[in-house]
Design an enzyme around this catalytic site. Sequence first.
Site, PDB file in Angstrom:
ATOM      1  N   TYR A  39       1.173  -1.295  -0.306  1.00 36.50           N
ATOM      2  CA  TYR A  39      -0.126   0.051  -0.153  1.00 36.50           C
ATOM      3  C   TYR A  39       0.670   1.313   0.441  1.00 36.50           C
ATOM      4  O   TYR A  39       2.044   1.350   0.774  1.00 36.50           O
ATOM      5  CB  TYR A  39      -0.696  -0.279   1.095  1.00 36.50           C
ATOM      6  CG  TYR A  39      -1.928   1.185   1.905  1.00 36.50           C
ATOM      7  CD1 TYR A  39      -2.692   2.214   0.356  1.00 36.50           C
ATOM      8  CD2 TYR A  39      -2.325   1.447   2.865  1.00 36.50           C
ATOM      9  CE1 TYR A  39      -2.903   2.453   0.740  1.00 36.50           C
ATOM     10  CE2 TYR A  39      -3.593   2.230   3.530  1.00 36.50           C
ATOM     11  CZ  TYR A  39      -4.260   3.003   2.141  1.00 36.50           C
ATOM     12  OH  TYR A  39      -4.671   3.981   2.120  1.00 36.50           O
ATOM     13  N   LYS A  43      -1.041  -0.912  -4.242  1.00 38.24           N
ATOM     14  CA  LYS A  43      -2.237  -0.824  -3.946  1.00 38.24           C
ATOM     15  C   LYS A  43      -2.271   1.197  -4.069  1.00 38.24           C
ATOM     16  O   LYS A  43      -1.278   1.421  -3.115  1.00 38.24           O
ATOM     17  CB  LYS A  43      -2.864  -0.677  -2.572  1.00 38.24           C
ATOM     18  CG  LYS A  43      -3.688   0.483  -2.113  1.00 38.24           C
ATOM     19  CD  LYS A  43      -4.315   0.557  -0.738  1.00 38.24           C
ATOM     20  CE  LYS A  43      -5.802   0.429   0.028  1.00 38.24           C
ATOM     21  NZ  LYS A  43      -5.357   0.426   1.153  1.00 38.24           N
TER      22      LYS A  43
HETATM   23  C1  LIG Z   1      -9.505   6.865  -4.099  1.00 38.43           C
HETATM   24  C2  LIG Z   1      -9.706   5.538  -3.405  1.00 38.43           C
HETATM   25  O1  LIG Z   1      -9.675   5.030  -3.681  1.00 38.43           O
HETATM   26  N1  LIG Z   1      -9.335   5.766  -1.573  1.00 38.43           N
HETATM   27  C3  LIG Z   1      -8.782   4.653  -1.547  1.00 38.43           C
HETATM   28  C4  LIG Z   1      -7.770   4.385  -0.448  1.00 38.43           C
HETATM   29  C5  LIG Z   1      -6.339   4.445  -1.998  1.00 38.43           C
HETATM   30  O2  LIG Z   1      -7.083   2.971  -1.854  1.00 38.43           O
HETATM   31  C6  LIG Z   1      -5.027   4.147  -1.007  1.00 38.43           C
HETATM   32  O3  LIG Z   1      -5.295   5.162  -0.956  1.00 38.43           O
HETATM   33  C7  LIG Z   1      -4.261   3.810  -2.864  1.00 38.43           C
HETATM   34  O4  LIG Z   1      -4.446   5.350  -3.089  1.00 38.43           O
HETATM   35  O5  LIG Z   1      -7.347   3.528  -0.023  1.00 38.43           O
HETATM   36  C8  LIG Z   1      -8.478   3.583   1.290  1.00 38.43           C
HETATM   37  O6  LIG Z   1      -7.764   4.744   2.303  1.00 38.43           O
HETATM   38  C9  LIG Z   1      -8.418   2.478   2.537  1.00 38.43           C
HETATM   39  O7  LIG Z   1      -7.619   1.908   2.418  1.00 38.43           O
HETATM   40  O8  LIG Z   1      -9.125   2.662   3.474  1.00 38.43           O
HETATM   41  C10 LIG Z   1      -9.775   3.637   1.255  1.00 38.43           C
HETATM   42  C11 LIG Z   1     -10.152   4.523   0.343  1.00 38.43           C
HETATM   43  O9  LIG Z   1     -11.742   4.950  -0.077  1.00 38.43           O
END
Ligand SMILES: CC(=O)N[C@H]1[C@H]([C@H](O)[C@H](O)CO)O[C@](O)(C(=O)O)C[C@@H]1O
Length: 312
Positions: free
Chosen positions: A142, A170
């Site tokens: 992540y 991610k």
């Molecule tokens: C825009 C989007 O999809 N944001 C999602 C992000 C991104 O996937 C991650 O930051 C990589 O960019 O992950 C979260 O913060 C998480 O894991 O809880 C959920 C959030 O809804």
Amino acid sequence: MKVLSANGIYGNWATLLLPLNNDDSINYAQLEQEIDTLIAYEVDGIYSNGTAGEFYNQTEEEFDKVNTLLAAKCNAAGMPFQVGCSHMSPEISRERLKRAKALQPSAIQIILPDWFIPTMPEIIDYLKVMAEVAAPIGLVLYNPPHSKKKLLPKDFKEILDAGIPLVGCKVPGGDEQWYEEMKQLPVPFSVFIPGHHLATGVSRGAHGAYSNVACLNPLFAQQWYNSIKRGEPAAFELETRIQQFMNDCIVPYIRDKGYANQAVDKFMAAVGAWSPISTRLRWPYRWIPEEDVALVREQCRQILPEVFNVTK
Ligand SMILES: CC(=O)N[C@H]1[C@H]([C@H](O)[C@H](O)CO)O[C@](O)(C(=O)O)C[C@@H]1O
């Protein structure tokens, strides 16, 4: 659950939002309900302890309790799940990883060490040890937009070339060139991009999203992904409106009002009205007041009526 390889990690994955009581304690009854709902909606997968799961602000006891609950329900239902073992401290993250293995997740998420910016050799050393501890369960890295070290496609290549068996990432995504470079990584790799870019992302080679659209409504997000997968042109039209809603109604909370990304995720869940989880975030982060929900829900209804009409 069976361990997932890179090709098995795709689609619409829902984050486990951390339900809180007014005294900041975790509302486990709501957490159970949330997991049951996500399972009933048949999302492609559920993951815990992302940013919106407030992993950075849980005790070890809470971490164990949240993830034991998630694992019991997902293993019983055959629902793929990932446990977020991310932590700013490498040591705490490694201990979380050791305990999470026993829960038989499909994969495990981690972040990079997050105090002093790690160099590439340090990153490789870190991931090597974590991958050894996790084996045979795969690791998803992540690398959020606010990460101190933002990994470029060439950095992922370096990590994979060093033999680190990461199964996916991610990440915030990028332009066409970025997608092209990610496609050329030397091994199968599950690239997940932000939820509201899913149609375009998949068309350029991404596998899926750990999705903010699933925060708004997990069933709506799943049906959208199913439509993307079927190659329907309507999926792109819907993406345009999802982005319009994000830009007009959600982004201003971050850009102009200074709320954290996770405040917005919980707020979107309240707007989508699929769960009773409050907009509250744990101290010291500010959350968006519940009083704002009604207006944004109305705006969402205008732009994205589908969110309120979905049925299984
Ligand atoms: C825009 C989007 O999809 N944001 C999602 C992000 C991104 O996937 C991650 O930051 C990589 O960019 O992950 C979260 O913060 C998480 O894991 O809880 C959920 C959030 O809804």
